[in-house]
Design a protein around this motif. Sequence first.
Motif, PDB file in Angstrom:
ATOM      1  N   THR A   1     -14.320   3.829  -5.685  1.00 24.86           N
ATOM      2  CA  THR A   1     -12.865   3.271  -5.534  1.00 24.86           C
ATOM      3  C   THR A   1     -11.906   4.002  -6.332  1.00 24.86           C
ATOM      4  O   THR A   1     -12.008   4.349  -7.591  1.00 24.86           O
ATOM      5  N   VAL A   2     -10.875   4.622  -5.588  1.00 22.89           N
ATOM      6  CA  VAL A   2     -10.277   5.806  -6.200  1.00 22.89           C
ATOM      7  C   VAL A   2      -8.946   5.100  -6.577  1.00 22.89           C
ATOM      8  O   VAL A   2      -8.226   4.749  -6.211  1.00 22.89           O
ATOM      9  N   LEU A   3      -8.630   5.626  -8.085  1.00 18.48           N
ATOM     10  CA  LEU A   3      -7.826   5.007  -8.915  1.00 18.48           C
ATOM     11  C   LEU A   3      -6.961   5.925  -9.520  1.00 18.48           C
ATOM     12  O   LEU A   3      -7.503   6.961 -10.335  1.00 18.48           O
ATOM     13  N   THR A   4      -5.733   6.052  -9.709  1.00 17.32           N
ATOM     14  CA  THR A   4      -5.066   6.816 -10.551  1.00 17.32           C
ATOM     15  C   THR A   4      -4.664   6.140 -11.781  1.00 17.32           C
ATOM     16  O   THR A   4      -4.111   4.884 -11.805  1.00 17.32           O
ATOM     17  N   GLY A   5      -5.197   6.593 -13.059  1.00 17.35           N
ATOM     18  CA  GLY A   5      -4.962   6.092 -14.280  1.00 17.35           C
ATOM     19  C   GLY A   5      -4.066   6.973 -15.102  1.00 17.35           C
ATOM     20  O   GLY A   5      -3.419   7.874 -14.592  1.00 17.35           O
ATOM     21  N   PRO A   6      -3.985   6.684 -16.205  1.00 15.76           N
ATOM     22  CA  PRO A   6      -2.989   7.303 -17.205  1.00 15.76           C
ATOM     23  C   PRO A   6      -3.439   8.771 -17.223  1.00 15.76           C
ATOM     24  O   PRO A   6      -2.477   9.701 -17.660  1.00 15.76           O
ATOM     25  N   GLU A   7      -4.634   8.981 -17.301  1.00 17.76           N
ATOM     26  CA  GLU A   7      -4.970  10.667 -17.604  1.00 17.76           C
ATOM     27  C   GLU A   7      -5.325  11.276 -16.495  1.00 17.76           C
ATOM     28  O   GLU A   7      -5.392  12.510 -16.390  1.00 17.76           O
ATOM     29  N   ARG A   8      -5.864  10.655 -15.384  1.00 18.56           N
ATOM     30  CA  ARG A   8      -6.354  11.363 -13.978  1.00 18.56           C
ATOM     31  C   ARG A   8      -6.572  10.477 -12.929  1.00 18.56           C
ATOM     32  O   ARG A   8      -6.518   9.095 -13.334  1.00 18.56           O
ATOM     33  N   LYS A   9      -6.691  11.140 -12.051  1.00 17.08           N
ATOM     34  CA  LYS A   9      -7.095  10.353 -10.687  1.00 17.08           C
ATOM     35  C   LYS A   9      -8.490  10.513 -10.243  1.00 17.08           C
ATOM     36  O   LYS A   9      -9.007  11.484 -10.136  1.00 17.08           O
ATOM     37  N   LEU A  10      -9.256   9.370 -10.367  1.00 14.87           N
ATOM     38  CA  LEU A  10     -10.596   9.381 -10.286  1.00 14.87           C
ATOM     39  C   LEU A  10     -11.422   8.158 -10.068  1.00 14.87           C
ATOM     40  O   LEU A  10     -10.814   7.045 -10.286  1.00 14.87           O
TER      41      LEU A  10
ATOM     42  N   ALA B   1       0.657  -1.188  -0.028  1.00 15.28           N
ATOM     43  CA  ALA B   1      -0.021   0.024  -0.082  1.00 15.28           C
ATOM     44  C   ALA B   1       0.896   1.313   0.165  1.00 15.28           C
ATOM     45  O   ALA B   1       0.324   2.394   0.271  1.00 15.28           O
ATOM     46  N   ALA B   2       2.072   0.916  -0.327  1.00 20.56           N
ATOM     47  CA  ALA B   2       3.069   2.240  -0.339  1.00 20.56           C
ATOM     48  C   ALA B   2       2.749   3.313  -1.149  1.00 20.56           C
ATOM     49  O   ALA B   2       2.916   4.538  -1.302  1.00 20.56           O
ATOM     50  N   GLU B   3       1.927   2.833  -2.564  1.00 17.45           N
ATOM     51  CA  GLU B   3       1.426   3.873  -3.459  1.00 17.45           C
ATOM     52  C   GLU B   3       0.042   3.587  -3.420  1.00 17.45           C
ATOM     53  O   GLU B   3      -0.551   3.081  -3.291  1.00 17.45           O
ATOM     54  N   GLU B   4      -0.734   4.865  -4.177  1.00 15.39           N
ATOM     55  CA  GLU B   4      -2.030   4.827  -4.325  1.00 15.39           C
ATOM     56  C   GLU B   4      -2.304   3.802  -5.426  1.00 15.39           C
ATOM     57  O   GLU B   4      -1.437   3.477  -6.172  1.00 15.39           O
ATOM     58  N   PRO B   5      -3.515   3.224  -5.417  1.00 17.25           N
ATOM     59  CA  PRO B   5      -3.909   2.131  -6.369  1.00 17.25           C
ATOM     60  C   PRO B   5      -4.218   2.774  -7.942  1.00 17.25           C
ATOM     61  O   PRO B   5      -4.425   4.028  -8.035  1.00 17.25           O
ATOM     62  N   LYS B   6      -3.463   1.853  -8.751  1.00 11.05           N
ATOM     63  CA  LYS B   6      -3.442   2.438 -10.231  1.00 11.05           C
ATOM     64  C   LYS B   6      -4.205   1.427 -11.133  1.00 11.05           C
ATOM     65  O   LYS B   6      -4.430   0.344 -10.724  1.00 11.05           O
ATOM     66  N   THR B   7      -4.628   2.233 -12.128  1.00 13.08           N
ATOM     67  CA  THR B   7      -5.792   1.331 -13.010  1.00 13.08           C
ATOM     68  C   THR B   7      -4.750   0.031 -13.310  1.00 13.08           C
ATOM     69  O   THR B   7      -5.403  -0.926 -13.639  1.00 13.08           O
ATOM     70  N   ASP B   8      -3.855   0.283 -14.197  1.00 13.58           N
ATOM     71  CA  ASP B   8      -2.948  -0.873 -14.585  1.00 13.58           C
ATOM     72  C   ASP B   8      -2.565  -1.784 -13.445  1.00 13.58           C
ATOM     73  O   ASP B   8      -2.734  -3.066 -13.852  1.00 13.58           O
ATOM     74  N   GLN B   9      -2.524  -1.575 -12.290  1.00 11.52           N
ATOM     75  CA  GLN B   9      -2.284  -2.672 -11.210  1.00 11.52           C
ATOM     76  C   GLN B   9      -3.453  -3.406 -11.188  1.00 11.52           C
ATOM     77  O   GLN B   9      -3.470  -4.512 -10.921  1.00 11.52           O
TER      78      GLN B   9
ATOM     79  N   GLY C   1      -7.424   2.016   3.218  1.00  6.89           N
ATOM     80  CA  GLY C   1      -8.094   2.405   2.257  1.00  6.89           C
ATOM     81  C   GLY C   1      -7.797   1.732   0.742  1.00  6.89           C
ATOM     82  O   GLY C   1      -8.407   1.671  -0.196  1.00  6.89           O
ATOM     83  N   THR C   2      -6.214   1.937   0.487  1.00  7.51           N
ATOM     84  CA  THR C   2      -5.977   1.413  -0.846  1.00  7.51           C
ATOM     85  C   THR C   2      -6.205  -0.036  -0.977  1.00  7.51           C
ATOM     86  O   THR C   2      -6.525  -0.168  -1.914  1.00  7.51           O
ATOM     87  N   LEU C   3      -5.958  -0.928  -0.170  1.00 10.05           N
ATOM     88  CA  LEU C   3      -6.386  -2.387  -0.256  1.00 10.05           C
ATOM     89  C   LEU C   3      -7.842  -2.523  -0.441  1.00 10.05           C
ATOM     90  O   LEU C   3      -8.479  -3.362  -1.234  1.00 10.05           O
ATOM     91  N   LEU C   4      -8.790  -1.857   0.056  1.00  4.95           N
ATOM     92  CA  LEU C   4     -10.218  -1.876   0.025  1.00  4.95           C
ATOM     93  C   LEU C   4     -10.562  -1.147  -1.357  1.00  4.95           C
ATOM     94  O   LEU C   4     -11.519  -1.894  -2.008  1.00  4.95           O
TER      95      LEU C   4
END
Length: 360
Positions: A153-162, A68-76, A101-104
Amino acid sequence: MSYKNFPMVPRVIFGRGSFNQLSDILTPKRLSINAPFIFLVDDVFKSNSWLTSRIPLSYDDKIIYISAAEEPKTDQIDMLVEEIILNSKERPSGIIGIGGGTLLDIAKAVSIMLTNEGNAEEYQGWDLVKNEAIYHVGIPTISGTGAEVSRTTVLTGPERKLGINSDFTPFDQVVLDSELTKDVPKDQWFYTGMDCYIHCVESLQGTYLNAFSESYGNMALELCKEIFLGNELTNTQAQEKLMMASWHGGMSIVYSQVGVAHAMSYGLSYLLGTKHGIGNCIVFDHLEEFYPEGVKLFKEMKTKHDISLPKGLCTDLTDKELDIMIDVALSLVPLWENALGKNWKKTITRKKLKSLYQKM
């Protein structure tokens, strides 16, 4: 007028030691011996047999440890879904997220993407999910984010964090066992607890406020004051109350929205990878103009618990980098509208955001 018809978590179990009932909860939900339960567990517990030995594994069930060191990402999310599909004989019986929160958020996203085609980034936004998620369970091991109760579920994607905001996002079952939060490091306890506090302030002072949000928000706010400014609580009481504050704070924003701190912290997170809780704290510290009373209390809590926030995050950023953060923040229209009303663009200009970010 049409009102939003939001889903809620249909089943919740609360109490110290309730984690031990996980087997009883999951057994009736098993689809077949070839349909595993997949446990997504924060890797801080990898060497913690006190927790991991109590995870009820049978047949082809698996634990996947996730940092959980980084925020969750869409590609993850896409990689996890692929891994689960490739290594399971049948579609899993369920996904169980154990962590903060990251794992959830990861557990919610994976359970959605196992039944919806394409990539996670295609579902960032509001009500884009077509098919019901597979059965998913949330077990928080830190309190404050409200991820256990929210429809995003908050995710960081290539274009945005949403987030993936949808009626299929909330958990089918939540286990609230405050004993699981006993080893949280103090600074993390504070930052995540403040995420809850800031939810309340932003919800209670927003233009979207209604009696539903207000009743939950007030309860969570009072609990936060008791936990972070009171003196009389035992560790057990504080852990239980913060778990309840997190739940109620999350419920408060189900029917309203967050505001300025969250919008701006998304910018920090997208560009710099700043974790959500600490990012909210860094931003909120500079928002007296918008939340004078809330920020005053926040500073008191910070002093009482001897917390010093990082400074100078944005000092060396280029104009181009600042523009990226500003773009991310400005894209979160519902948050600004809740904070400042329909005419928010009169107050929130690029210049205004730039000057605020440069203080951080």
